[in-house]
Design a protein around this motif. Sequence first.
Motif, PDB file in Angstrom:
ATOM      1  N   PRO A  68       0.824  -1.210   0.000  1.00  0.00           N
ATOM      2  CA  PRO A  68       0.000   0.000   0.000  1.00  0.00           C
ATOM      3  C   PRO A  68       0.857   1.258   0.000  1.00  0.00           C
ATOM      4  N   PRO A  69       0.276   2.376  -0.434  1.00  0.00           N
ATOM      5  CA  PRO A  69       1.021   3.633  -0.403  1.00  0.00           C
ATOM      6  C   PRO A  69       1.329   4.031   1.038  1.00  0.00           C
ATOM      7  N   MET A  70       2.390   4.831   1.193  1.00  0.00           N
ATOM      8  CA  MET A  70       2.810   5.266   2.527  1.00  0.00           C
ATOM      9  C   MET A  70       2.758   6.785   2.598  1.00  0.00           C
ATOM     10  N   LEU A  71       2.492   7.284   3.798  1.00  0.00           N
ATOM     11  CA  LEU A  71       2.503   8.722   4.032  1.00  0.00           C
ATOM     12  C   LEU A  71       3.899   9.116   4.499  1.00  0.00           C
ATOM     13  N   ALA A  72       4.514  10.062   3.792  1.00  0.00           N
ATOM     14  CA  ALA A  72       5.868  10.499   4.123  1.00  0.00           C
ATOM     15  C   ALA A  72       5.872  11.265   5.440  1.00  0.00           C
ATOM     16  N   GLU A  73       7.063  11.512   5.963  1.00  0.00           N
ATOM     17  CA  GLU A  73       7.221  12.194   7.245  1.00  0.00           C
ATOM     18  C   GLU A  73       6.610  13.590   7.262  1.00  0.00           C
ATOM     19  N   TYR A 112      -3.570  11.203  -6.342  1.00  0.00           N
ATOM     20  CA  TYR A 112      -3.203  11.563  -4.975  1.00  0.00           C
ATOM     21  C   TYR A 112      -4.390  11.398  -4.026  1.00  0.00           C
ATOM     22  N   ASP A 113      -5.527  11.953  -4.396  1.00  0.00           N
ATOM     23  CA  ASP A 113      -6.702  11.900  -3.520  1.00  0.00           C
ATOM     24  C   ASP A 113      -7.167  10.471  -3.272  1.00  0.00           C
ATOM     25  N   GLU A 114      -6.995   9.591  -4.252  1.00  0.00           N
ATOM     26  CA  GLU A 114      -7.406   8.202  -4.094  1.00  0.00           C
ATOM     27  C   GLU A 114      -6.462   7.429  -3.169  1.00  0.00           C
ATOM     28  N   MET A 115      -5.174   7.768  -3.187  1.00  0.00           N
ATOM     29  CA  MET A 115      -4.196   7.037  -2.374  1.00  0.00           C
ATOM     30  C   MET A 115      -4.072   7.568  -0.947  1.00  0.00           C
ATOM     31  N   LEU A 116      -4.476   8.820  -0.716  1.00  0.00           N
ATOM     32  CA  LEU A 116      -4.268   9.459   0.574  1.00  0.00           C
ATOM     33  C   LEU A 116      -4.883   8.705   1.759  1.00  0.00           C
ATOM     34  N   PRO A 117      -6.135   8.215   1.687  1.00  0.00           N
ATOM     35  CA  PRO A 117      -6.686   7.490   2.836  1.00  0.00           C
ATOM     36  C   PRO A 117      -5.875   6.243   3.214  1.00  0.00           C
ATOM     37  N   ALA A 118      -5.435   5.479   2.222  1.00  0.00           N
ATOM     38  CA  ALA A 118      -4.628   4.283   2.503  1.00  0.00           C
ATOM     39  C   ALA A 118      -3.259   4.677   3.052  1.00  0.00           C
ATOM     40  N   ALA A 119      -2.690   5.768   2.529  1.00  0.00           N
ATOM     41  CA  ALA A 119      -1.375   6.219   2.987  1.00  0.00           C
ATOM     42  C   ALA A 119      -1.435   6.690   4.439  1.00  0.00           C
ATOM     43  N   ARG A 120      -2.537   7.318   4.825  1.00  0.00           N
ATOM     44  CA  ARG A 120      -2.667   7.777   6.218  1.00  0.00           C
ATOM     45  C   ARG A 120      -2.674   6.608   7.188  1.00  0.00           C
ATOM     46  N   GLU A 121      -3.148   5.468   6.748  1.00  0.00           N
ATOM     47  CA  GLU A 121      -3.152   4.268   7.589  1.00  0.00           C
ATOM     48  C   GLU A 121      -1.795   3.567   7.586  1.00  0.00           C
TER      49      GLU A 121
END
Length: 90
Positions: A10-15, A47-56
């Motif tokens: 899954p995508p990741m949220l950067a620092e 970006y908007d589609e990946m953001l929820p998964a990245a936040r997790e």
Amino acid sequence: MTAYSDDTSPPMLAEDGVTVLLHLRGRTEDGVYYSGYEEFRPGDPEYDEMLPAARENPISTEEPERPVDAATLAAILQDSGLDPDEFTKE
């Protein structure tokens, strides 16, 4: 040179809390293996589609704490020609 990613992580949220990182790894049609990240920022497609998964799945730069086995460390130091007692004193 065309590259295909076979990564399904899954995508990741950067620092910075904004950038989404998508891990890419695979093999080019020339047979070269690669590994890297694609960065997505607000306004980028997907970006908007990946953001929820990245936040997790925030990225962690902390090294996991692993206990050091004293006997193994002593053996490694001794094999290296070092005095294990020099490294175990406080």
